[in-house]
Motif scaffolding. Sequence first.
Motif, PDB file in Angstrom:
ATOM      1  N   UNK A 139      -2.651  -2.669  -0.517  1.00 52.51           N
ATOM      2  CA  UNK A 139      -2.795  -1.244  -0.800  1.00 52.51           C
ATOM      3  C   UNK A 139      -2.086  -0.942  -2.111  1.00 52.51           C
ATOM      4  N   UNK A 140      -2.645  -0.040  -2.875  1.00 58.65           N
ATOM      5  CA  UNK A 140      -2.030   0.336  -4.151  1.00 58.65           C
ATOM      6  C   UNK A 140      -0.854   1.274  -3.925  1.00 58.65           C
ATOM      7  N   UNK A 141       0.101   1.288  -4.806  1.00 56.36           N
ATOM      8  CA  UNK A 141       1.206   2.266  -4.701  1.00 56.36           C
ATOM      9  C   UNK A 141       0.648   3.675  -4.600  1.00 56.36           C
ATOM     10  N   UNK A 142       1.197   4.421  -3.650  1.00 60.62           N
ATOM     11  CA  UNK A 142       0.713   5.775  -3.401  1.00 60.62           C
ATOM     12  C   UNK A 142      -0.429   5.841  -2.404  1.00 60.62           C
ATOM     13  N   UNK A 143      -0.949   4.686  -2.025  1.00 61.45           N
ATOM     14  CA  UNK A 143      -2.077   4.636  -1.104  1.00 61.45           C
ATOM     15  C   UNK A 143      -1.670   4.680   0.351  1.00 61.45           C
ATOM     16  N   UNK A 144      -2.679   4.545   1.222  1.00 58.76           N
ATOM     17  CA  UNK A 144      -2.458   4.642   2.666  1.00 58.76           C
ATOM     18  C   UNK A 144      -3.078   3.453   3.380  1.00 58.76           C
ATOM     19  N   UNK A 145      -2.530   3.196   4.553  1.00 58.13           N
ATOM     20  CA  UNK A 145      -3.006   2.099   5.393  1.00 58.13           C
ATOM     21  C   UNK A 145      -2.646   2.443   6.825  1.00 58.13           C
ATOM     22  N   UNK A 146      -3.465   2.021   7.783  1.00 61.40           N
ATOM     23  CA  UNK A 146      -3.123   2.229   9.182  1.00 61.40           C
ATOM     24  C   UNK A 146      -3.113   0.902   9.923  1.00 61.40           C
ATOM     25  N   UNK A 147      -1.987   0.636  10.561  1.00 59.92           N
ATOM     26  CA  UNK A 147      -1.831  -0.557  11.383  1.00 59.92           C
ATOM     27  C   UNK A 147      -2.067  -0.213  12.843  1.00 59.92           C
TER      28      UNK A 147
ATOM     29  N   UNK B 274       6.081  -4.127  31.299  1.00 55.58           N
ATOM     30  CA  UNK B 274       6.525  -4.652  32.599  1.00 55.58           C
ATOM     31  C   UNK B 274       8.004  -5.040  32.548  1.00 55.58           C
ATOM     32  N   UNK B 275       8.769  -4.283  31.776  1.00 56.95           N
ATOM     33  CA  UNK B 275      10.213  -4.507  31.700  1.00 56.95           C
ATOM     34  C   UNK B 275      10.653  -5.589  30.735  1.00 56.95           C
ATOM     35  N   UNK B 276       9.716  -6.231  30.048  1.00 57.38           N
ATOM     36  CA  UNK B 276      10.052  -7.285  29.091  1.00 57.38           C
ATOM     37  C   UNK B 276       9.614  -6.885  27.688  1.00 57.38           C
ATOM     38  N   UNK B 277      10.338  -7.401  26.692  1.00 56.90           N
ATOM     39  CA  UNK B 277      10.004  -7.112  25.300  1.00 56.90           C
ATOM     40  C   UNK B 277       9.049  -8.169  24.758  1.00 56.90           C
ATOM     41  N   UNK B 278       7.966  -7.684  24.195  1.00 57.77           N
ATOM     42  CA  UNK B 278       6.974  -8.565  23.592  1.00 57.77           C
ATOM     43  C   UNK B 278       6.848  -8.253  22.100  1.00 57.77           C
ATOM     44  N   UNK B 279       6.497  -9.283  21.338  1.00 61.47           N
ATOM     45  CA  UNK B 279       6.286  -9.159  19.894  1.00 61.47           C
ATOM     46  C   UNK B 279       4.872  -9.613  19.555  1.00 61.47           C
ATOM     47  N   UNK B 280       4.290  -8.953  18.561  1.00 58.34           N
ATOM     48  CA  UNK B 280       3.038  -9.411  18.023  1.00 58.34           C
ATOM     49  C   UNK B 280       3.262 -10.518  17.007  1.00 58.34           C
ATOM     50  N   UNK B 281       2.173 -11.029  16.475  1.00 56.55           N
ATOM     51  CA  UNK B 281       2.260 -12.166  15.556  1.00 56.55           C
ATOM     52  C   UNK B 281       2.564 -11.739  14.123  1.00 56.55           C
ATOM     53  N   UNK B 282       2.437 -10.453  13.859  1.00 57.99           N
ATOM     54  CA  UNK B 282       2.722  -9.932  12.527  1.00 57.99           C
ATOM     55  C   UNK B 282       1.470  -9.762  11.685  1.00 57.99           C
ATOM     56  N   UNK B 283       1.516  -8.771  10.818  1.00 57.61           N
ATOM     57  CA  UNK B 283       0.412  -8.542   9.877  1.00 57.61           C
ATOM     58  C   UNK B 283       1.010  -8.211   8.513  1.00 57.61           C
ATOM     59  N   UNK B 284       0.466  -8.826   7.482  1.00 57.79           N
ATOM     60  CA  UNK B 284       1.017  -8.689   6.129  1.00 57.79           C
ATOM     61  C   UNK B 284       0.543  -7.382   5.497  1.00 57.79           C
ATOM     62  N   UNK B 285       1.479  -6.647   4.938  1.00 57.19           N
ATOM     63  CA  UNK B 285       1.172  -5.472   4.126  1.00 57.19           C
ATOM     64  C   UNK B 285       1.738  -5.719   2.729  1.00 57.19           C
ATOM     65  N   UNK B 286       0.876  -5.609   1.732  1.00 55.56           N
ATOM     66  CA  UNK B 286       1.290  -5.805   0.343  1.00 55.56           C
ATOM     67  C   UNK B 286       0.944  -4.555  -0.440  1.00 55.56           C
ATOM     68  N   UNK B 287       1.959  -3.975  -1.078  1.00 53.97           N
ATOM     69  CA  UNK B 287       1.760  -2.780  -1.892  1.00 53.97           C
ATOM     70  C   UNK B 287       1.895  -3.197  -3.353  1.00 53.97           C
ATOM     71  N   UNK B 288       0.777  -3.169  -4.043  1.00 51.19           N
ATOM     72  CA  UNK B 288       0.761  -3.642  -5.423  1.00 51.19           C
ATOM     73  C   UNK B 288      -0.455  -3.101  -6.139  1.00 51.19           C
ATOM     74  N   UNK B 289      -0.303  -2.918  -7.450  1.00 47.40           N
ATOM     75  CA  UNK B 289      -1.440  -2.486  -8.256  1.00 47.40           C
ATOM     76  C   UNK B 289      -2.148  -3.682  -8.869  1.00 47.40           C
TER      77      UNK B 289
END
Length: 115
Positions: free
Chosen positions: A12-20, A100-115
Amino acid sequence: QVQLVESGGGLVQPGGSLRLSCAASGSIFSIGTMGWHRQAPGKERRLVASIDVTGFTNYADSVKGRFTISKDNTKNTAYLQLNSAKPEDTAVYYCTAIINGQTYWGQGTQVTVSS
């Protein structure tokens, strides 16, 4: 078996938007607080935003006023709307959820902010 799957990352460019998005699936009886963390290269993983079962939200100071966390209980999905993106928002974003009372994590997704 429970899992969290993130999507929506990208460039995404600086000033832009993204939805995860973060979708929980599997044998789910209860979902508590859901949140997003991020980890930039060479830095510690840090909490970005969280939302509890009442809808109460919490944000890191660095993203207040720019990011919005929300959830759709009917879809067991949490969202992170990134607005006014800055280069310093570049990181791998991880979803977390108490299921269900346990903490789970996702695998992650890369966000890069650059022009």
